[in-house]
Design a protein around this motif. Structure first.
Motif, PDB file in Angstrom:
ATOM      1  N   THR A 216       0.841  -1.204   0.000  1.00  0.00           N
ATOM      2  CA  THR A 216       0.000   0.000   0.000  1.00  0.00           C
ATOM      3  C   THR A 216       0.868   1.244   0.000  1.00  0.00           C
ATOM      4  O   THR A 216       0.610   2.210  -0.733  1.00  0.00           O
ATOM      5  CB  THR A 216      -0.924   0.006   1.224  1.00  0.00           C
ATOM      6  OG1 THR A 216      -1.779  -1.137   1.169  1.00  0.00           O
ATOM      7  CG2 THR A 216      -1.771   1.269   1.270  1.00  0.00           C
ATOM      8  N   ARG A 217       1.903   1.231   0.835  1.00  0.00           N
ATOM      9  CA  ARG A 217       2.797   2.395   0.894  1.00  0.00           C
ATOM     10  C   ARG A 217       3.551   2.581  -0.413  1.00  0.00           C
ATOM     11  O   ARG A 217       3.774   3.712  -0.864  1.00  0.00           O
ATOM     12  CB  ARG A 217       3.770   2.247   2.065  1.00  0.00           C
ATOM     13  CG  ARG A 217       3.110   2.520   3.412  1.00  0.00           C
ATOM     14  CD  ARG A 217       4.110   2.440   4.540  1.00  0.00           C
ATOM     15  NE  ARG A 217       4.342   1.058   4.939  1.00  0.00           N
ATOM     16  CZ  ARG A 217       5.448   0.625   5.546  1.00  0.00           C
ATOM     17  NH1 ARG A 217       6.440   1.472   5.780  1.00  0.00           N
ATOM     18  NH2 ARG A 217       5.560  -0.629   5.890  1.00  0.00           N
ATOM     19  N   LEU A 218       3.939   1.473  -1.052  1.00  0.00           N
ATOM     20  CA  LEU A 218       4.628   1.572  -2.335  1.00  0.00           C
ATOM     21  C   LEU A 218       3.685   2.139  -3.394  1.00  0.00           C
ATOM     22  O   LEU A 218       4.079   2.991  -4.202  1.00  0.00           O
ATOM     23  CB  LEU A 218       5.155   0.207  -2.766  1.00  0.00           C
ATOM     24  CG  LEU A 218       5.901   0.164  -4.107  1.00  0.00           C
ATOM     25  CD1 LEU A 218       7.099   1.113  -4.105  1.00  0.00           C
ATOM     26  CD2 LEU A 218       6.349  -1.269  -4.420  1.00  0.00           C
ATOM     27  N   ARG A 219       2.445   1.691  -3.393  1.00  0.00           N
ATOM     28  CA  ARG A 219       1.456   2.222  -4.327  1.00  0.00           C
ATOM     29  C   ARG A 219       1.303   3.736  -4.128  1.00  0.00           C
ATOM     30  O   ARG A 219       1.300   4.511  -5.087  1.00  0.00           O
ATOM     31  CB  ARG A 219       0.103   1.539  -4.111  1.00  0.00           C
ATOM     32  CG  ARG A 219      -1.024   2.098  -5.002  1.00  0.00           C
ATOM     33  CD  ARG A 219      -2.366   1.497  -4.615  1.00  0.00           C
ATOM     34  NE  ARG A 219      -2.348   0.064  -4.764  1.00  0.00           N
ATOM     35  CZ  ARG A 219      -2.544  -0.585  -5.909  1.00  0.00           C
ATOM     36  NH1 ARG A 219      -2.780   0.125  -7.012  1.00  0.00           N
ATOM     37  NH2 ARG A 219      -2.510  -1.892  -5.967  1.00  0.00           N
ATOM     38  N   GLN A 220       1.208   4.162  -2.886  1.00  0.00           N
ATOM     39  CA  GLN A 220       1.044   5.590  -2.596  1.00  0.00           C
ATOM     40  C   GLN A 220       2.294   6.377  -2.980  1.00  0.00           C
ATOM     41  O   GLN A 220       2.199   7.525  -3.427  1.00  0.00           O
ATOM     42  CB  GLN A 220       0.722   5.777  -1.115  1.00  0.00           C
ATOM     43  CG  GLN A 220      -0.656   5.243  -0.738  1.00  0.00           C
ATOM     44  CD  GLN A 220      -0.917   5.261   0.758  1.00  0.00           C
ATOM     45  OE1 GLN A 220       0.010   5.342   1.567  1.00  0.00           O
ATOM     46  NE2 GLN A 220      -2.184   5.185   1.134  1.00  0.00           N
ATOM     47  N   ALA A 221       3.475   5.771  -2.834  1.00  0.00           N
ATOM     48  CA  ALA A 221       4.722   6.446  -3.234  1.00  0.00           C
ATOM     49  C   ALA A 221       4.781   6.612  -4.742  1.00  0.00           C
ATOM     50  O   ALA A 221       5.225   7.661  -5.252  1.00  0.00           O
ATOM     51  CB  ALA A 221       5.928   5.645  -2.739  1.00  0.00           C
ATOM     52  N   ILE A 222       4.325   5.604  -5.477  1.00  0.00           N
ATOM     53  CA  ILE A 222       4.277   5.696  -6.939  1.00  0.00           C
ATOM     54  C   ILE A 222       3.324   6.816  -7.356  1.00  0.00           C
ATOM     55  O   ILE A 222       3.648   7.653  -8.206  1.00  0.00           O
ATOM     56  CB  ILE A 222       3.822   4.356  -7.553  1.00  0.00           C
ATOM     57  CG1 ILE A 222       4.919   3.295  -7.375  1.00  0.00           C
ATOM     58  CG2 ILE A 222       3.491   4.525  -9.037  1.00  0.00           C
ATOM     59  CD1 ILE A 222       4.471   1.885  -7.725  1.00  0.00           C
ATOM     60  N   GLU A 223       2.160   6.843  -6.732  1.00  0.00           N
ATOM     61  CA  GLU A 223       1.169   7.870  -7.064  1.00  0.00           C
ATOM     62  C   GLU A 223       1.674   9.270  -6.709  1.00  0.00           C
ATOM     63  O   GLU A 223       1.448  10.234  -7.461  1.00  0.00           O
ATOM     64  CB  GLU A 223      -0.144   7.565  -6.349  1.00  0.00           C
ATOM     65  CG  GLU A 223      -0.826   6.305  -6.883  1.00  0.00           C
ATOM     66  CD  GLU A 223      -2.052   5.900  -6.089  1.00  0.00           C
ATOM     67  OE1 GLU A 223      -2.264   6.441  -4.983  1.00  0.00           O
ATOM     68  OE2 GLU A 223      -2.811   5.027  -6.572  1.00  0.00           O
ATOM     69  N   ALA A 224       2.378   9.393  -5.587  1.00  0.00           N
ATOM     70  CA  ALA A 224       2.948  10.690  -5.205  1.00  0.00           C
ATOM     71  C   ALA A 224       3.989  11.143  -6.225  1.00  0.00           C
ATOM     72  O   ALA A 224       4.058  12.329  -6.578  1.00  0.00           O
ATOM     73  CB  ALA A 224       3.574  10.596  -3.810  1.00  0.00           C
TER      74      ALA A 224
ATOM     75  N   HIS B 111      -3.050   6.242 -10.761  1.00  0.00           N
ATOM     76  CA  HIS B 111      -3.684   4.964 -10.410  1.00  0.00           C
ATOM     77  C   HIS B 111      -3.311   3.875 -11.412  1.00  0.00           C
ATOM     78  O   HIS B 111      -2.942   2.758 -11.031  1.00  0.00           O
ATOM     79  CB  HIS B 111      -5.196   5.138 -10.359  1.00  0.00           C
ATOM     80  CG  HIS B 111      -5.936   3.861 -10.116  1.00  0.00           C
ATOM     81  ND1 HIS B 111      -5.968   3.240  -8.874  1.00  0.00           N
ATOM     82  CD2 HIS B 111      -6.664   3.065 -10.954  1.00  0.00           C
ATOM     83  CE1 HIS B 111      -6.671   2.122  -8.960  1.00  0.00           C
ATOM     84  NE2 HIS B 111      -7.104   1.995 -10.202  1.00  0.00           N
ATOM     85  N   ARG B 112      -3.393   4.188 -12.696  1.00  0.00           N
ATOM     86  CA  ARG B 112      -3.104   3.178 -13.724  1.00  0.00           C
ATOM     87  C   ARG B 112      -1.637   2.746 -13.701  1.00  0.00           C
ATOM     88  O   ARG B 112      -1.330   1.561 -13.864  1.00  0.00           O
ATOM     89  CB  ARG B 112      -3.483   3.717 -15.106  1.00  0.00           C
ATOM     90  CG  ARG B 112      -4.984   3.870 -15.302  1.00  0.00           C
ATOM     91  CD  ARG B 112      -5.325   4.115 -16.755  1.00  0.00           C
ATOM     92  NE  ARG B 112      -6.752   4.337 -16.941  1.00  0.00           N
ATOM     93  CZ  ARG B 112      -7.340   4.356 -18.134  1.00  0.00           C
ATOM     94  NH1 ARG B 112      -6.623   4.183 -19.236  1.00  0.00           N
ATOM     95  NH2 ARG B 112      -8.640   4.569 -18.233  1.00  0.00           N
ATOM     96  N   LEU B 113      -0.750   3.706 -13.536  1.00  0.00           N
ATOM     97  CA  LEU B 113       0.674   3.357 -13.478  1.00  0.00           C
ATOM     98  C   LEU B 113       0.977   2.510 -12.248  1.00  0.00           C
ATOM     99  O   LEU B 113       1.749   1.541 -12.325  1.00  0.00           O
ATOM    100  CB  LEU B 113       1.527   4.623 -13.480  1.00  0.00           C
ATOM    101  CG  LEU B 113       1.707   5.313 -14.833  1.00  0.00           C
ATOM    102  CD1 LEU B 113       2.434   6.635 -14.664  1.00  0.00           C
ATOM    103  CD2 LEU B 113       2.494   4.416 -15.793  1.00  0.00           C
ATOM    104  N   ALA B 114       0.388   2.865 -11.118  1.00  0.00           N
ATOM    105  CA  ALA B 114       0.609   2.084  -9.906  1.00  0.00           C
ATOM    106  C   ALA B 114       0.104   0.654 -10.094  1.00  0.00           C
ATOM    107  O   ALA B 114       0.788  -0.312  -9.714  1.00  0.00           O
ATOM    108  CB  ALA B 114      -0.095   2.740  -8.720  1.00  0.00           C
ATOM    109  N   GLU B 115      -1.078   0.505 -10.689  1.00  0.00           N
ATOM    110  CA  GLU B 115      -1.634  -0.830 -10.950  1.00  0.00           C
ATOM    111  C   GLU B 115      -0.690  -1.626 -11.854  1.00  0.00           C
ATOM    112  O   GLU B 115      -0.400  -2.801 -11.592  1.00  0.00           O
ATOM    113  CB  GLU B 115      -3.006  -0.694 -11.620  1.00  0.00           C
ATOM    114  CG  GLU B 115      -4.115  -0.259 -10.695  1.00  0.00           C
ATOM    115  CD  GLU B 115      -4.547  -1.368  -9.753  1.00  0.00           C
ATOM    116  OE1 GLU B 115      -4.749  -2.507 -10.217  1.00  0.00           O
ATOM    117  OE2 GLU B 115      -4.653  -1.098  -8.542  1.00  0.00           O
ATOM    118  N   GLN B 116      -0.242  -0.994 -12.927  1.00  0.00           N
ATOM    119  CA  GLN B 116       0.595  -1.679 -13.904  1.00  0.00           C
ATOM    120  C   GLN B 116       1.936  -2.090 -13.307  1.00  0.00           C
ATOM    121  O   GLN B 116       2.399  -3.221 -13.489  1.00  0.00           O
ATOM    122  CB  GLN B 116       0.820  -0.765 -15.111  1.00  0.00           C
ATOM    123  CG  GLN B 116       1.541  -1.407 -16.277  1.00  0.00           C
ATOM    124  CD  GLN B 116       0.676  -2.415 -17.013  1.00  0.00           C
ATOM    125  OE1 GLN B 116      -0.528  -2.244 -17.092  1.00  0.00           O
ATOM    126  NE2 GLN B 116       1.288  -3.460 -17.524  1.00  0.00           N
TER     127      GLN B 116
END
Length: 199
Positions: A85-93, A183-188
């Motif tokens: 979750t934290r990695l996803r949020q870091a990517i989005e940031a 969101h899409r980049l984090a998912e991918q």
């Protein structure tokens, strides 16, 4: 890093104009005279506002670096959250910083090479520290059994390289909003790292 004081309106205008020129023409090919012309100023008048074009490059590069670190810290401070979750949020940031000012982002990513020492060395040290933060977060995820990769360093570099391609194609008036892109980049990007029961 300390937070810089807000720029005066005139200096902010100079920075915006210079950043656009640095992006379109490159830092080396942009002259102070060309910048002055774009601003509707005499070249001599421009020097009353800034000492050199490198002063602007320094502000752009280190200002963006501060934004990236702030975004990462905000995204990952809560150790109670799963690492994924934290990695996803870091990517989005990271994506939000890149899309907030795509011209400054492009200059940050490509024109830093024109910084003089010691600023160039300081910038590279910050870049290495930022990459290390992603590497360490991914390694934590592997240790926790949430992520799967044989090489956290390679995974971090691949992730950041994929994200940093964004300024070359992002358009503020495009079909996707910055949040949708994030969101899409984090998912991918996470799809290849998440450990599934089958893995």
């Amino acid at each position: 890093m300390s937070t810089a004081a807000p720029l005066r309106p005139r200096k902010a205008q100079i920075d915006r104009t210079a950043t656009a020129l640095f992006r379109s023409r490159g830092f080396a090919a942009t002259s102070m005279r060309e910048l002055a012309t774009a601003l509707g100023l005499e070249a001599g008048s421009l020097y009353s506002h800034i000492k050199s074009k490198e002063e602007i490059l320094h502000r752009v590069c280190f200002g963006l670096a501060e934004s990236f670190f702030t975004g990462f810290a905000t995204a990952t401070f809560d150790d109670a959250k799963p690492v994924a979750t934290r990695l996803r949020q870091a990517i989005e940031a990271h994506v939000r910083v890149l899309t907030d000012d795509s011209a400054a982002s492009a200059v940050f990513l490509h024109e830093w090479r024109h910084l003089s020492e010691p600023a160039r060395g300081e910038f590279l040290a910050l870049r290495d520290r930022y990459e290390a933060a992603f590497r360490e977060l991914i390694a934590k995820g592997v240790s926790a059994g949430e992520l799967h990769t044989p090489d956290a360093a390679f995974a971090a570099l691949t992730l950041l390289a994929s994200l940093n391609w964004l300024p070359s194609w992002y358009r503020p008036d495009g079909k996707l909003s910055p949040d949708e892109i994030a969101h899409r980049l984090a998912e991918q990007l996470l799809s290849g790292l998440l450990r599934t029961p089958q893995a």
